[in-house]
Structures are given as structure tokens and as C-alpha cells.
Design a protein around this motif. Structure first.
Motif, PDB file in Angstrom:
ATOM      1  N   THR A  47      44.458  26.244  28.743  1.00 23.33           N
ATOM      2  CA  THR A  47      44.633  27.674  28.935  1.00 23.33           C
ATOM      3  C   THR A  47      46.127  27.876  29.107  1.00 23.33           C
ATOM      4  N   ILE A  81      39.135  30.894  24.685  1.00 22.75           N
ATOM      5  CA  ILE A  81      38.396  30.802  25.953  1.00 22.75           C
ATOM      6  C   ILE A  81      37.001  30.217  25.787  1.00 22.75           C
ATOM      7  N   ASP A  82      36.281  30.605  24.715  1.00 25.98           N
ATOM      8  CA  ASP A  82      34.921  30.085  24.566  1.00 25.98           C
ATOM      9  C   ASP A  82      34.941  28.587  24.264  1.00 25.98           C
ATOM     10  N   PHE A  85      35.946  26.641  27.681  1.00 25.45           N
ATOM     11  CA  PHE A  85      34.933  26.493  28.720  1.00 25.45           C
ATOM     12  C   PHE A  85      33.634  25.865  28.240  1.00 25.45           C
ATOM     13  N   ILE A 124      38.720  32.078  38.215  1.00 23.17           N
ATOM     14  CA  ILE A 124      38.227  31.794  36.864  1.00 23.17           C
ATOM     15  C   ILE A 124      37.045  32.706  36.535  1.00 23.17           C
ATOM     16  N   HIS A 125      36.132  32.849  37.479  1.00 27.53           N
ATOM     17  CA  HIS A 125      34.955  33.703  37.260  1.00 27.53           C
ATOM     18  C   HIS A 125      35.374  35.149  36.997  1.00 27.53           C
ATOM     19  N   THR A 128      37.277  35.579  33.675  1.00 27.65           N
ATOM     20  CA  THR A 128      36.358  35.517  32.542  1.00 27.65           C
ATOM     21  C   THR A 128      35.569  36.815  32.418  1.00 27.65           C
ATOM     22  N   ALA A 131      37.855  39.419  30.937  1.00 22.36           N
ATOM     23  CA  ALA A 131      38.027  39.152  29.507  1.00 22.36           C
ATOM     24  C   ALA A 131      36.791  39.601  28.733  1.00 22.36           C
ATOM     25  N   MET A 132      35.610  39.312  29.269  1.00 20.87           N
ATOM     26  CA  MET A 132      34.366  39.715  28.618  1.00 20.87           C
ATOM     27  C   MET A 132      34.256  41.232  28.533  1.00 20.87           C
TER      28      MET A 132
END
Length: 190
Positions: A47, A81-82, A85, A124-125, A128, A131-132
Motif C-alpha cells: 500500500t 486494494i482488492d 487484501f 484499515i477497516h 477500506t 474507499a468502498m
């Protein structure tokens, strides 16, 4: 490093001890213009936090036509990102559009730090999830808006991109023909 800490702490405050553990894992790198950081088929290993330059993620459509998916620039996080992770090969590319500099952290370091520090796992959660949410907003715009509406939304949200990003990439990002983009650029008053 202070800018990186500020970006992280915009979501989750960190104690000095946690920050020191996290900061030790970020390493600077520099890349020339048009460097592919991650290719389709590769699994993202890092990242990135962008300190200089402009980057884009793009997919190749049928006939090798490029479709620009996102941009990153100083003060933003970047990477696939996908792939990062999920540990799956990327379906698209990440490249530098200009000479670029980053701080980067490895997947293994992120995983270890998430186990050691709940605040990093929370960061991180939340990152993410943000971002989603951005991806979903963009998907709605692509699916429901016409060319002029997409153009107006882009300029309302990020007017600075007209000076930063070549217009052919902005047209691709919006999913409109470059000629249509030029007409909109010349004809729309904001």
C-alpha cells in the motif's frame, strides 16, 4: 511522515507507541514517469502513500482500449486494494503518470501490525469502508449520469484535476469520448 500520520489520524487516533511501530514499516521509494507499479496478473504487495507525482489505475478493455479507474496524487493512498487484501492477482494496472515518490508498507507488515494494534486494524477497516463508499458513489455516477452531469460532478468535487491530469485520462475516467470531453470543457460554465 507527519503528513502520513495526519492522514491516518483523520480516521483513527494513534498513541505515540503505535505510531512508532507503524512508521517504522513505511519505506520511501521513487519512480520514473510511466512506471508500472502493479501489472494485471501480479498480486499487489504494497500500500502506498503518495508524497509526489500523479498515478492512475487502469484496466484494458477489449481491443486493448484503456479504461482509467482512479487517480492518486500527493496526500492520498494508492495501490490495488482488492489484490492487496485478498491476495489475488490484480485485474488492472497501477502506473505513474509523472515522476513519483511514495512511502510504502508491505502486506506482511500491515497484517502483523493489525494483529498487534487494534487501532491499526480499525484504521484499515475504516479506510477500506471509505474507499468502498467512494467506489459505490462513482459506480452510481457512471451508471446513472449523462456525460455533462459526470463532467460537472467531477469539477465540483475535484476542480484541481483539470490542471493536474491529462484530459484524455479524465475522459477515460468519466467514460466519455475525448471529443465530448473537449466540447464540455469549452462549453460548460461552472
Amino acid at each position: 511522515m507527519q503528513q502520513l500520520r495526519s492522514a491516518i489520524e483523520a480516521l483513527v487516533p494513534l498513541t505515540d507507541e503505535v505510531w512508532e511501530d507503524l512508521a517504522a514499516c513505511w519505506h520511501p521509494i521513487a519512480c520514473k514517469r510511466k512506471t508500472v507499479l502493479t501489472a494485471a496478473g501480479d498480486t499487489e504487495r504494497y500500500t502506498y502513500y503518495v508524497t509526489d507525482g500523479l498515478q492512475r489505475a487502469f484496466a484494458l478493455a477489449e481491443g486493448q482500449k484503456e479504461a482509467t479507474l482512479m487517480f492518486s496524487y500527493p496526500g492520498s493512498f494508492s495501490g490495488i486494494i482488492d489484490s492487496f487484501f485478498l491476495r489475488q492477482p490484480s485485474r488492472y494496472y497501477l502506473e505513474t503518470l509523472t515522476q513519483s515518490a511514495f512511502l510504502r508498507i508491505s502486506y506482511d507488515d500491515v497484517q502483523r501490525l493489525m494483529q498487534q494494534h487494534p487501532s491499526i486494524a480499525r484504521w484499515i477497516h475504516l479506510g477500506t469502508m471509505h474507499a468502498m463508499a467512494g467506489v459505490m458513489e462513482r459506480l452510481i455516477e457512471i451508471q446513472t449520469l449523462g456525460a455533462e452531469q459526470k463532467f460537472r460532478r467531477l469539477l465540483a468535487r475535484s476542480p484541481h484535476v483539470l490542471q493536474m491530469i491529462p484530459h484524455k485520462y479524465l475522459a477515460s475516467y468519466l467514460g466519455i469520448d475525448p471529443a465530448t470531453f473537449s466540447k464540455l470543457l469549452g462549453g460548460i460554465r461552472l
